[in-house]
Design a protein around this motif. Structure first.
Motif, PDB file in Angstrom:
ATOM      1  N   GLU A  71       0.845  -1.202   0.000  1.00  0.00           N
ATOM      2  CA  GLU A  71       0.000   0.000   0.000  1.00  0.00           C
ATOM      3  C   GLU A  71       0.874   1.244   0.000  1.00  0.00           C
ATOM      4  OE1 GLU A  71      -3.857  -0.653   2.666  1.00  0.00           O
ATOM      5  OE2 GLU A  71      -1.991  -1.045   3.761  1.00  0.00           O
ATOM      6  N   ILE A  72       0.332   2.331  -0.552  1.00  0.00           N
ATOM      7  CA  ILE A  72       0.945   3.647  -0.395  1.00  0.00           C
ATOM      8  C   ILE A  72       0.024   4.473   0.491  1.00  0.00           C
ATOM      9  CG2 ILE A  72       1.637   5.776  -1.527  1.00  0.00           C
ATOM     10  CD1 ILE A  72       2.381   4.186  -3.968  1.00  0.00           C
ATOM     11  N   LEU A  73       0.523   4.895   1.626  1.00  0.00           N
ATOM     12  CA  LEU A  73      -0.247   5.682   2.580  1.00  0.00           C
ATOM     13  C   LEU A  73       0.216   7.131   2.562  1.00  0.00           C
ATOM     14  CD1 LEU A  73      -0.299   3.306   5.689  1.00  0.00           C
ATOM     15  CD2 LEU A  73      -1.897   3.396   3.777  1.00  0.00           C
ATOM     16  N   ARG A  74      -0.745   8.039   2.690  1.00  0.00           N
ATOM     17  CA  ARG A  74      -0.432   9.466   2.788  1.00  0.00           C
ATOM     18  C   ARG A  74      -1.343  10.119   3.808  1.00  0.00           C
ATOM     19  NH1 ARG A  74       0.673  11.260  -3.497  1.00  0.00           N
ATOM     20  NH2 ARG A  74       2.914  11.563  -3.288  1.00  0.00           N
ATOM     21  N   THR A  75      -0.817  11.144   4.423  1.00  0.00           N
ATOM     22  CA  THR A  75      -1.626  11.974   5.308  1.00  0.00           C
ATOM     23  C   THR A  75      -2.487  12.900   4.470  1.00  0.00           C
ATOM     24  OG1 THR A  75      -0.060  11.912   7.147  1.00  0.00           O
ATOM     25  CG2 THR A  75      -1.517  13.825   7.027  1.00  0.00           C
ATOM     26  N   SER A  76      -3.774  13.013   4.814  1.00  0.00           N
ATOM     27  CA  SER A  76      -4.654  13.942   4.112  1.00  0.00           C
ATOM     28  C   SER A  76      -4.955  15.121   5.017  1.00  0.00           C
ATOM     29  CB  SER A  76      -5.957  13.245   3.696  1.00  0.00           C
ATOM     30  OG  SER A  76      -6.713  12.895   4.832  1.00  0.00           O
ATOM     31  N   VAL A  77      -4.788  16.315   4.458  1.00  0.00           N
ATOM     32  CA  VAL A  77      -5.012  17.546   5.200  1.00  0.00           C
ATOM     33  C   VAL A  77      -6.214  18.260   4.604  1.00  0.00           C
ATOM     34  CG1 VAL A  77      -4.002  19.733   5.933  1.00  0.00           C
ATOM     35  CG2 VAL A  77      -2.547  17.733   5.656  1.00  0.00           C
ATOM     36  N   ALA A  78      -7.209  18.568   5.443  1.00  0.00           N
ATOM     37  CA  ALA A  78      -8.397  19.274   4.958  1.00  0.00           C
ATOM     38  C   ALA A  78      -7.993  20.598   4.328  1.00  0.00           C
ATOM     39  CB  ALA A  78      -9.380  19.512   6.105  1.00  0.00           C
TER      40      ALA A  78
END
Length: 276
Positions: free
Chosen positions: A160-167
């Protein structure tokens, strides 16, 4: 961290099966004292301790528990810059090398000695410098990422490729966030990749030899109401890090004595193997 990068509205999870590709590979070295801590700080945009005494870049796992409040820096990201998205193929055949830098500057119409040119030079040096005890490479495409991960973990292994999502409505760079939910990823094999400033996507991907990280997906709510789906990386063995890295001063520990956790910036990515 140089250019702004495209903002995600959700935690990006891509399931990929390894195949062959091309990679600018940096040779593995024998285990020894590593600058991985420094690279982690570079990736987080915190090369040295922040001026705000309340700001902590590194945490213990016990600090990130549901209901706890912690100060975190989640920078707002621009919508238009594609530099944080890997293309299938590298957009130019020009190599990432200091020798090719004049040609690269002409190719991208960047004036020599400009801030952009200096940032490109720093990225190239980062990609070429030797760091003991690491598998590492500068990734410029999906194919090169697949090839590099396959070289470390073996062929045909899904990840998997995980990323932080910022509103996108987030305005304060630094504010207090309350931990709403914590979910650990079961895989112990992970590969942090730091987005470096360049005219196209360049990620410095690295992993210490014989090391273990623990990965978490964490939901946080900011003081301004913004919700962030964050990736938390906990380095369980810091014994090979630079002993003077500021994370140890922040945590009040010596290297190798405890874990060091941090949130992955939204412009970075973390590769995590999918357990069978």
């Amino acid at each position: 961290m140089g250019n702004g990068f495209v903002s995600c509205s959700f935690l990006l999870v891509l399931l990929i099966t390894l195949a062959h590709g091309n990679v600018l590979r940096l040779p593995s070295m024998d285990a020894g004292e590593s600058d991985s801590g420094m690279m982690m700080g570079m990736g987080m945009g915190v090369e040295e301790e922040g001026k705000d005494p309340d700001y902590k870049a590194y945490f213990f796992m016990k600090d990130v528990q549901v209901g706890k409040t912690i100060p975190v820096n989640f920078p707002h990201l621009k919508e238009s810059d594609p530099a944080r998205n890997l293309p299938r193929k590298t957009p130019t055949s020009l190599p990432l090398s200091l020798k090719a830098l004049p040609s690269l500057l002409r190719f991208f119409s960047i004036p020599p000695a400009s801030p952009q040119a200096l940032a490109m030079e720093k990225t190239i040096v980062t990609c070429q410098i030797e760091r003991p005890g690491e598998h590492r490479a500068c990734i410029t495409s999906v194919d090169s990422l697949i090839d590099f991960v396959g070289g470390i973990f073996g062929p045909d292994v899904p990840f998997e490729i995980l990323r932080t999502s910022v509103a996108t409505k987030t305005s304060p760079v630094l504010q207090n966030y309350t931990v709403v939910e914590v979910k650990e990823k079961t895989s112990t094999k992970s590969l942090p990749c730091h987005n470096l400033p360049y005219p196209y996507a360049v990620f410095y991907c690295h992993i210490l030899v014989d090391t273990t990280n623990r990965m978490f997906k964490v939901t946080l709510r900011g003081e301004n109401g913004a919700v962030v789906e964050a990736v938390l990386v906990c380095h369980m063995d810091t014994s090979k890090w630079n002993p003077n890295f500021f994370a140890f001063r922040q945590l009040g520990v010596e290297r190798g004595t405890t874990e060091a956790c941090h949130f992955a910036p939204a412009y970075d990515m973390v590769v995590v193997l999918v357990p069978n």
